[in-house]
Write an enzyme that holds these catalytic residues in place. Structure first.
Site, PDB file in Angstrom:
ATOM      1  CE1 TYR A   1      -4.285  -2.235   4.882  1.00 22.99           C
ATOM      2  CE2 TYR A   1      -3.283  -0.084   4.483  1.00 22.99           C
ATOM      3  CZ  TYR A   1      -3.840  -1.256   4.003  1.00 22.99           C
ATOM      4  OH  TYR A   1      -3.944  -1.453   2.641  1.00 22.99           O
TER       5      TYR A   1
ATOM      6  CB  SER B   1      -0.858   0.008   1.272  1.00 24.93           C
ATOM      7  OG  SER B   1      -1.409   1.283   1.523  1.00 24.93           O
TER       8      SER B   1
HETATM    9  C1  BGC Z   1      -6.266   1.300   1.555  1.00 31.20           C
HETATM   10  C2  BGC Z   1      -7.429   2.131   1.050  1.00 31.20           C
HETATM   11  C3  BGC Z   1      -7.038   3.604   1.053  1.00 31.20           C
HETATM   12  C4  BGC Z   1      -5.737   3.814   0.301  1.00 31.20           C
HETATM   13  C5  BGC Z   1      -5.275   5.265   0.314  1.00 31.20           C
HETATM   14  C6  BGC Z   1      -5.024   1.631   0.773  1.00 31.20           C
HETATM   15  O1  BGC Z   1      -3.966   0.873   1.258  1.00 31.20           O
HETATM   16  O2  BGC Z   1      -6.561  -0.072   1.401  1.00 31.20           O
HETATM   17  O3  BGC Z   1      -8.554   1.925   1.873  1.00 31.20           O
HETATM   18  O4  BGC Z   1      -8.070   4.348   0.425  1.00 31.20           O
HETATM   19  O5  BGC Z   1      -4.732   3.006   0.876  1.00 31.20           O
HETATM   20  O6  BGC Z   1      -5.297   5.839   1.589  1.00 31.20           O
END
Ligand code: BGC
Length: 263
Positions: free
Chosen positions: A160, A147
């Site tokens: 996360y 991400s």
């Molecule tokens: C998440 C999304 C989020 C994006 C940007 C991703 O890793 O899963 O929910 O919108 O990051 O913030």
């Protein structure tokens, strides 16, 4: 498009929905043998349809239930791929989970769940794939779905962000360790992408407008955009790409707050 992917065995965790599902579709189109994975029965219908789509595209597929945070499950997933298709060529550690909670209210169970799925799950998947690659003396490929939050801090999502930050160094370390065997390990890091999981938040006009402000390209991505990036990383075009992260984010990583030319 990439004939070298024909008949390649690709394991994709969390392929019942979202980015994983889009990945399964594009690899199916390349006529790969796709090992689909889901954790909960709720995705069974989508998976049946997905298997049909893959078969129609000329690929092949099987579906294996496994919880990526459970070591024995991931072992069984890789073993099943090898048993059914004889080998494994590409491991995509894609399954992930996120849920907002302010850090000071986060329980240990909430912290642990996200670390277990996003980080430990990808580690077990990578370890099992590398073991198999070494056993077969194969130049295998690993791709982890990470991400933009492997780098950008994300309030209310400390578990996360910590999991994805960890995933970045895990990938870089394992790549350094096994590149000499021809094993290529990379991450793909999406920004804001519409999936079944994010559809609701991005259909809220306020959230959507706020998110677009953070994206220089001024559009929310599609799961297909990310899947295509994974296809590139798995293809021979990326044969010299080791230990890096491909951001598929419309420029989100690029300090969009500076777009006005101030500062
Ligand atoms: C998440 C999304 C989020 C994006 C940007 C991703 O890793 O899963 O929910 O919108 O990051 O913030």
């Amino acid at each position: 498009m990439f004939s070298e992917l024909e008949n390649k065995v690709v394991v994709i965790t969390g392929s019942g929905s979202g980015i994983g599902k889009a990945m399964a579709e594009v690899f199916g189109k390349e006529k790969a043998k796709v090992v689909l994975n889901y954790r909960s029965e709720s995705h069974m219908k989508e998976l049946d349809a997905l298997q049909e789509t893959i078969q129609k595209s000329g690929g092949d597929s099987i579906t294996v239930q496994a919880d990526v945070s459970v070591e024995e499950d991931v072992k069984r997933l890789v073993e099943t791929a090898v048993k059914e298709f004889g080998t494994i060529d590409i491991m995509i550690n894609n399954a992930g989970f996120e849920k907002a909670t302010p850090s000071h209210e986060m329980s240990m169970a909430e912290w642990q769940k996200v670390l277990d799925i996003n980080l430990t799950g990808a580690f077990i998947g990578s370890r099992e794939a590398v073991k198999q690659f070494l056993k077969e003396d194969k130049k295998g490929i690993i791709i982890n779905t990470s991400s933009v939050h492997d780098t950008i801090p994300w309030p209310n999502y400390v578990n996360y962000a910590a999991s994805k930050g960890g995933l970045k160094l895990m990938m870089e370390t394992m790549s350094m360790e096994y590149a000499q065997h021809g094993i290529r390990i990379n991450n793909i890091s999406p920004g804001a992408v519409v999936t079944e999981h994010t559809k609701e938040k991005f259909s809220d006009p306020k959230t959507r407008a706020e998110t677009l402000e953070m994206i220089p390209a001024r559009e929310i991505g599609d799961a297909k955009d990310v899947a295509n990036g994974a296809l590139f990383l798995a293809s021979n075009l990326a044969s010299y790409v080791h230990g890096t992260t491909l951001y598929v984010d419309g420029g989100m990583m690029n300090y969009p707050a500076f777009m006005g030319g101030k500062g």
